[in-house]
Design a protein around this motif. Sequence first.
Motif, PDB file in Angstrom:
ATOM      1  N   SER A   1     -10.493  67.205  19.480  1.00  0.00           N
ATOM      2  CA  SER A   1     -11.120  67.943  20.589  1.00  0.00           C
ATOM      3  C   SER A   1     -10.360  69.229  20.897  1.00  0.00           C
ATOM      4  O   SER A   1     -10.965  70.266  21.180  1.00  0.00           O
ATOM      5  CB  SER A   1     -11.187  67.062  21.837  1.00  0.00           C
ATOM      6  OG  SER A   1      -9.881  66.668  22.235  1.00  0.00           O
ATOM      7  N   SER A   2      -9.012  69.170  20.806  1.00  0.00           N
ATOM      8  CA  SER A   2      -8.215  70.373  21.066  1.00  0.00           C
ATOM      9  C   SER A   2      -8.463  71.430  20.003  1.00  0.00           C
ATOM     10  O   SER A   2      -8.560  72.628  20.305  1.00  0.00           O
ATOM     11  CB  SER A   2      -6.723  70.024  21.107  1.00  0.00           C
ATOM     12  OG  SER A   2      -6.438  69.134  22.162  1.00  0.00           O
ATOM     13  N   VAL A   3      -8.562  70.990  18.743  1.00  0.00           N
ATOM     14  CA  VAL A   3      -8.833  71.936  17.656  1.00  0.00           C
ATOM     15  C   VAL A   3     -10.184  72.613  17.858  1.00  0.00           C
ATOM     16  O   VAL A   3     -10.321  73.836  17.666  1.00  0.00           O
ATOM     17  CB  VAL A   3      -8.801  71.209  16.292  1.00  0.00           C
ATOM     18  CG1 VAL A   3      -9.261  72.139  15.182  1.00  0.00           C
ATOM     19  CG2 VAL A   3      -7.408  70.691  16.004  1.00  0.00           C
TER      20      VAL A   3
ATOM     21  N   ILE B   1     -11.795  73.040  20.727  1.00  0.00           N
ATOM     22  CA  ILE B   1     -11.718  73.930  21.895  1.00  0.00           C
ATOM     23  C   ILE B   1     -10.995  75.227  21.528  1.00  0.00           C
ATOM     24  O   ILE B   1     -11.455  76.331  21.862  1.00  0.00           O
ATOM     25  CB  ILE B   1     -11.019  73.226  23.069  1.00  0.00           C
ATOM     26  CG1 ILE B   1     -11.885  72.087  23.594  1.00  0.00           C
ATOM     27  CG2 ILE B   1     -10.717  74.229  24.191  1.00  0.00           C
ATOM     28  CD1 ILE B   1     -11.209  71.251  24.658  1.00  0.00           C
ATOM     29  N   TYR B   2      -9.857  75.105  20.834  1.00  0.00           N
ATOM     30  CA  TYR B   2      -9.097  76.287  20.440  1.00  0.00           C
ATOM     31  C   TYR B   2      -9.904  77.170  19.485  1.00  0.00           C
ATOM     32  O   TYR B   2      -9.839  78.403  19.555  1.00  0.00           O
ATOM     33  CB  TYR B   2      -7.776  75.884  19.778  1.00  0.00           C
ATOM     34  CG  TYR B   2      -6.781  75.263  20.729  1.00  0.00           C
ATOM     35  CD1 TYR B   2      -6.803  75.570  22.088  1.00  0.00           C
ATOM     36  CD2 TYR B   2      -5.805  74.376  20.267  1.00  0.00           C
ATOM     37  CE1 TYR B   2      -5.893  75.003  22.956  1.00  0.00           C
ATOM     38  CE2 TYR B   2      -4.886  73.805  21.139  1.00  0.00           C
ATOM     39  CZ  TYR B   2      -4.937  74.125  22.484  1.00  0.00           C
ATOM     40  OH  TYR B   2      -4.030  73.569  23.352  1.00  0.00           O
ATOM     41  N   SER B   3     -10.650  76.549  18.609  1.00  0.00           N
ATOM     42  CA  SER B   3     -11.468  77.310  17.660  1.00  0.00           C
ATOM     43  C   SER B   3     -12.553  78.094  18.385  1.00  0.00           C
ATOM     44  O   SER B   3     -12.799  79.271  18.080  1.00  0.00           O
ATOM     45  CB  SER B   3     -12.090  76.373  16.622  1.00  0.00           C
ATOM     46  OG  SER B   3     -11.097  75.688  15.888  1.00  0.00           O
TER      47      SER B   3
ATOM     48  N   LEU C   1      -2.282  68.010  17.217  1.00  0.00           N
ATOM     49  CA  LEU C   1      -3.430  68.371  18.032  1.00  0.00           C
ATOM     50  C   LEU C   1      -4.566  67.411  17.760  1.00  0.00           C
ATOM     51  O   LEU C   1      -4.842  67.052  16.611  1.00  0.00           O
ATOM     52  CB  LEU C   1      -3.876  69.803  17.725  1.00  0.00           C
ATOM     53  CG  LEU C   1      -2.889  70.918  18.075  1.00  0.00           C
ATOM     54  CD1 LEU C   1      -3.442  72.264  17.643  1.00  0.00           C
ATOM     55  CD2 LEU C   1      -2.576  70.922  19.559  1.00  0.00           C
ATOM     56  N   SER C   2      -5.229  67.005  18.816  1.00  0.00           N
ATOM     57  CA  SER C   2      -6.393  66.137  18.659  1.00  0.00           C
ATOM     58  C   SER C   2      -7.568  66.952  18.166  1.00  0.00           C
ATOM     59  O   SER C   2      -7.563  68.195  18.209  1.00  0.00           O
ATOM     60  CB  SER C   2      -6.731  65.468  19.988  1.00  0.00           C
ATOM     61  OG  SER C   2      -7.084  66.448  20.954  1.00  0.00           O
TER      62      SER C   2
ATOM     63  N   LYS D   1       3.911  69.203  17.584  1.00  0.00           N
ATOM     64  CA  LYS D   1       2.973  68.360  18.315  1.00  0.00           C
ATOM     65  C   LYS D   1       1.632  68.337  17.618  1.00  0.00           C
ATOM     66  O   LYS D   1       1.086  69.362  17.266  1.00  0.00           O
ATOM     67  CB  LYS D   1       2.828  68.895  19.747  1.00  0.00           C
ATOM     68  CG  LYS D   1       1.915  68.043  20.606  1.00  0.00           C
ATOM     69  CD  LYS D   1       1.817  68.621  22.004  1.00  0.00           C
ATOM     70  CE  LYS D   1       0.875  67.790  22.862  1.00  0.00           C
ATOM     71  NZ  LYS D   1       0.762  68.347  24.237  1.00  0.00           N
TER      72      LYS D   1
END
Length: 292
Positions: free
Chosen positions: A7-9, A11-13, A4-5, A2
């Motif tokens: 924004s997700s990267v 947030i995860y970072s 990742l957008s 899947k």
Amino acid sequence: MKKLSLSSVIIYSILFLLSISVLIPILNILAMSLSDPLKVHELKGLDILPKGFSLINYEILLSNPLILRSLFNTIFITVAGTALNLFLTAMAAYVLARTDFVGKKLVMLLLIVIMVFEPGMIPEYLLVKDLGLLDTYASLILYKAINVYYLFILMRFFGDVPESIIEAARIDGAGHFRIFTRIMLPLSKPALATLGLFYGVYHWNEYFRATIYLTDPNKWPLQVVLRQFVVERDNTAMLGQLAGGSYEQIKNLDFASLQSGTIMISIVPLLILYPLILKYYAKGALEGGVKD
């Protein structure tokens, strides 16, 4: 895989960096407690790997009657206090959320006032003294037996249980006690686990009122001993307990690493508890029940 957008990267970072910022100091304390006392001075900054390896700090701490006694006191206060908190909070939440009685609105108003305006320390101390609870475990176990904020959370959770489930139980002849024990509590495991964790962490970390209400050192919880040994750097009691150790053990001790070992002993039980509680978070609150 899947994708990742962006924004997700991001947030995860950010979450990863926050996790590292919390984990590294803990690993540093663990490394210091496991290092050879003769090589502790080689640790620099936030090193997370021990210099050498030795369990001498834990051998000394876990053979120390002061630490063992305070650890037992903390476990007893935490278990008894949390069990009482959950029992009383759950009963009060059920009565306020699922029953109607005269004066219910007045009770709710009083609970809000209690939540907003807490009594001061002096009236609280005088009440504990008048009840004869000074220098007893009950002074810590009974304090805030029901947290009003947690009570409202559980009331909302009980209120979300579909009425159809309650009606089906009543048709089968169940009374309030059976509905509470056989329906509300099993369906509320996620909420009870969450509140139990909150109550448990509070009791485990309590030291302020313990220093006020408990004058007998034999009844002190672990956090009071930890504060004296680590924060106030009072080594008198610890040195007295080490008098029976061998000369080589005492000569080679490093009190910074000994303090680190004490800190680890105080936080490891909570670290073990978290994974056991988290499994309830993934379960649905009404798993297997009838949904509207």
